[in-house]
Design a protein around this motif. Structure first.
Motif, PDB file in Angstrom:
ATOM      1  N   PHE A 191       0.819  -1.198   0.000  1.00 42.86           N
ATOM      2  CA  PHE A 191       0.000   0.000   0.000  1.00 42.86           C
ATOM      3  C   PHE A 191       0.858   1.253   0.000  1.00 42.86           C
ATOM      4  O   PHE A 191       2.021   1.226   0.378  1.00 42.86           O
ATOM      5  CB  PHE A 191      -0.921   0.013   1.230  1.00 42.86           C
ATOM      6  CG  PHE A 191      -1.844  -1.161   1.275  1.00 42.86           C
ATOM      7  CD1 PHE A 191      -3.064  -1.123   0.618  1.00 42.86           C
ATOM      8  CD2 PHE A 191      -1.482  -2.316   1.943  1.00 42.86           C
ATOM      9  CE1 PHE A 191      -3.921  -2.210   0.645  1.00 42.86           C
ATOM     10  CE2 PHE A 191      -2.329  -3.415   1.973  1.00 42.86           C
ATOM     11  CZ  PHE A 191      -3.540  -3.359   1.327  1.00 42.86           C
ATOM     12  N   LYS A 192       0.267   2.338  -0.430  1.00 47.76           N
ATOM     13  CA  LYS A 192       0.925   3.639  -0.391  1.00 47.76           C
ATOM     14  C   LYS A 192       0.606   4.236   0.980  1.00 47.76           C
ATOM     15  O   LYS A 192      -0.514   4.700   1.213  1.00 47.76           O
ATOM     16  CB  LYS A 192       0.383   4.521  -1.518  1.00 47.76           C
ATOM     17  CG  LYS A 192       1.235   5.689  -1.828  1.00 47.76           C
ATOM     18  CD  LYS A 192       0.726   6.374  -3.081  1.00 47.76           C
ATOM     19  CE  LYS A 192       1.911   6.823  -3.892  1.00 47.76           C
ATOM     20  NZ  LYS A 192       1.501   7.424  -5.150  1.00 47.76           N
ATOM     21  N   ASN A 193       1.559   4.191   1.880  1.00 44.72           N
ATOM     22  CA  ASN A 193       1.335   4.590   3.269  1.00 44.72           C
ATOM     23  C   ASN A 193       1.875   5.983   3.559  1.00 44.72           C
ATOM     24  O   ASN A 193       2.873   6.409   2.980  1.00 44.72           O
ATOM     25  CB  ASN A 193       2.024   3.598   4.214  1.00 44.72           C
ATOM     26  CG  ASN A 193       1.474   2.205   4.061  1.00 44.72           C
ATOM     27  OD1 ASN A 193       0.338   1.947   4.416  1.00 44.72           O
ATOM     28  ND2 ASN A 193       2.288   1.308   3.523  1.00 44.72           N
ATOM     29  N   ILE A 194       1.213   6.664   4.464  1.00 43.46           N
ATOM     30  CA  ILE A 194       1.684   7.934   5.002  1.00 43.46           C
ATOM     31  C   ILE A 194       1.989   7.664   6.468  1.00 43.46           C
ATOM     32  O   ILE A 194       1.084   7.342   7.245  1.00 43.46           O
ATOM     33  CB  ILE A 194       0.621   9.038   4.865  1.00 43.46           C
ATOM     34  CG1 ILE A 194       0.299   9.276   3.389  1.00 43.46           C
ATOM     35  CG2 ILE A 194       1.095  10.324   5.538  1.00 43.46           C
ATOM     36  CD1 ILE A 194      -0.911  10.155   3.169  1.00 43.46           C
ATOM     37  N   ASN A 195       3.237   7.749   6.843  1.00 46.92           N
ATOM     38  CA  ASN A 195       3.659   7.407   8.198  1.00 46.92           C
ATOM     39  C   ASN A 195       4.113   8.653   8.939  1.00 46.92           C
ATOM     40  O   ASN A 195       5.060   9.319   8.524  1.00 46.92           O
ATOM     41  CB  ASN A 195       4.788   6.375   8.149  1.00 46.92           C
ATOM     42  CG  ASN A 195       4.380   5.163   7.332  1.00 46.92           C
ATOM     43  OD1 ASN A 195       3.431   4.486   7.666  1.00 46.92           O
ATOM     44  ND2 ASN A 195       5.087   4.925   6.246  1.00 46.92           N
ATOM     45  N   ILE A 196       3.409   8.952  10.021  1.00 47.98           N
ATOM     46  CA  ILE A 196       3.715  10.124  10.826  1.00 47.98           C
ATOM     47  C   ILE A 196       4.026   9.677  12.237  1.00 47.98           C
ATOM     48  O   ILE A 196       3.250   8.956  12.859  1.00 47.98           O
ATOM     49  CB  ILE A 196       2.523  11.110  10.841  1.00 47.98           C
ATOM     50  CG1 ILE A 196       2.231  11.607   9.422  1.00 47.98           C
ATOM     51  CG2 ILE A 196       2.803  12.275  11.786  1.00 47.98           C
ATOM     52  CD1 ILE A 196       0.955  12.397   9.293  1.00 47.98           C
ATOM     53  N   LEU A 197       5.184  10.082  12.733  1.00 45.63           N
ATOM     54  CA  LEU A 197       5.581   9.815  14.112  1.00 45.63           C
ATOM     55  C   LEU A 197       5.464  11.127  14.866  1.00 45.63           C
ATOM     56  O   LEU A 197       6.157  12.101  14.544  1.00 45.63           O
ATOM     57  CB  LEU A 197       7.021   9.281  14.158  1.00 45.63           C
ATOM     58  CG  LEU A 197       7.510   8.787  15.504  1.00 45.63           C
ATOM     59  CD1 LEU A 197       6.679   7.603  15.996  1.00 45.63           C
ATOM     60  CD2 LEU A 197       8.972   8.394  15.433  1.00 45.63           C
ATOM     61  N   LEU A 198       4.547  11.161  15.816  1.00 46.02           N
ATOM     62  CA  LEU A 198       4.315  12.411  16.540  1.00 46.02           C
ATOM     63  C   LEU A 198       5.434  12.703  17.525  1.00 46.02           C
ATOM     64  O   LEU A 198       5.912  11.809  18.231  1.00 46.02           O
ATOM     65  CB  LEU A 198       2.977  12.348  17.282  1.00 46.02           C
ATOM     66  CG  LEU A 198       1.743  12.273  16.390  1.00 46.02           C
ATOM     67  CD1 LEU A 198       0.485  12.161  17.235  1.00 46.02           C
ATOM     68  CD2 LEU A 198       1.652  13.475  15.469  1.00 46.02           C
ATOM     69  N   ILE A 199       5.851  13.952  17.564  1.00 42.24           N
ATOM     70  CA  ILE A 199       6.867  14.427  18.499  1.00 42.24           C
ATOM     71  C   ILE A 199       6.180  14.738  19.824  1.00 42.24           C
ATOM     72  O   ILE A 199       5.101  15.334  19.849  1.00 42.24           O
ATOM     73  CB  ILE A 199       7.548  15.692  17.947  1.00 42.24           C
ATOM     74  CG1 ILE A 199       8.247  15.377  16.625  1.00 42.24           C
ATOM     75  CG2 ILE A 199       8.523  16.274  18.960  1.00 42.24           C
ATOM     76  CD1 ILE A 199       8.705  16.618  15.879  1.00 42.24           C
ATOM     77  N   LYS A 200       6.811  14.344  20.916  1.00 41.01           N
ATOM     78  CA  LYS A 200       6.248  14.612  22.240  1.00 41.01           C
ATOM     79  C   LYS A 200       6.141  16.119  22.457  1.00 41.01           C
ATOM     80  O   LYS A 200       7.097  16.848  22.287  1.00 41.01           O
ATOM     81  CB  LYS A 200       7.129  14.008  23.331  1.00 41.01           C
ATOM     82  CG  LYS A 200       6.571  14.204  24.729  1.00 41.01           C
ATOM     83  CD  LYS A 200       7.564  13.724  25.771  1.00 41.01           C
ATOM     84  CE  LYS A 200       7.084  13.999  27.166  1.00 41.01           C
ATOM     85  NZ  LYS A 200       6.804  15.367  27.489  1.00 41.01           N
ATOM     86  N   PRO A 201       4.938  16.565  22.826  1.00 39.15           N
ATOM     87  CA  PRO A 201       4.765  18.003  23.080  1.00 39.15           C
ATOM     88  C   PRO A 201       5.513  18.450  24.333  1.00 39.15           C
ATOM     89  O   PRO A 201       5.890  17.640  25.171  1.00 39.15           O
ATOM     90  CB  PRO A 201       3.251  18.158  23.258  1.00 39.15           C
ATOM     91  CG  PRO A 201       2.714  16.788  23.451  1.00 39.15           C
ATOM     92  CD  PRO A 201       3.731  15.804  22.998  1.00 39.15           C
ATOM     93  N   ASN A 202       5.707  19.740  24.444  1.00 38.16           N
ATOM     94  CA  ASN A 202       6.449  20.306  25.578  1.00 38.16           C
ATOM     95  C   ASN A 202       5.553  20.656  26.761  1.00 38.16           C
ATOM     96  O   ASN A 202       5.727  21.680  27.386  1.00 38.16           O
ATOM     97  CB  ASN A 202       7.216  21.565  25.145  1.00 38.16           C
ATOM     98  CG  ASN A 202       8.454  21.222  24.363  1.00 38.16           C
ATOM     99  OD1 ASN A 202       9.016  20.142  24.527  1.00 38.16           O
ATOM    100  ND2 ASN A 202       8.873  22.113  23.499  1.00 38.16           N
TER     101      ASN A 202
END
Length: 85
Positions: free
Chosen positions: A20-31
């Motif tokens: 599949f054509k995937n969009i992978n986002i790894l969220l950065i921990k907020p401050n």
């Protein structure tokens, strides 16, 4: 999760994922201060899981974008629109 790793299962999952054509986002921990209420993991456990996920993405050469939660929606929308056009 994956308490008894199986190479064959890992290969199968990655093979299916790559179909599949995937969009992978790894969220950065907020401050802001970690809020334990309503969560299953402590902040330390959460960070360990985040690190493990990032390691797996890197080991499997899965492309991903690290973004803040406020930027992730706009990025995802632009990526979806660019693949549809």
């Amino acid at each position: 999760y994956n308490q008894n790793p199986s190479f064959n299962i890992d290969v199968l999952v990655l093979e299916e994922f790559n179909k599949f054509k995937n969009i992978n986002i790894l969220l950065i921990k907020p401050n802001w201060k970690y809020q334990q209420e309503g969560r299953l993991q402590t902040e330390k456990e959460s960070l360990a899981i985040h690190t493990r996920i990032k390691d797996i993405l890197d080991i499997c050469s899965i492309p991903y974008k690290e973004l803040s939660s406020k930027d992730s929606l706009q990025y995802a929308k632009s990526m979806i629109y660019s693949t549809v056009e």
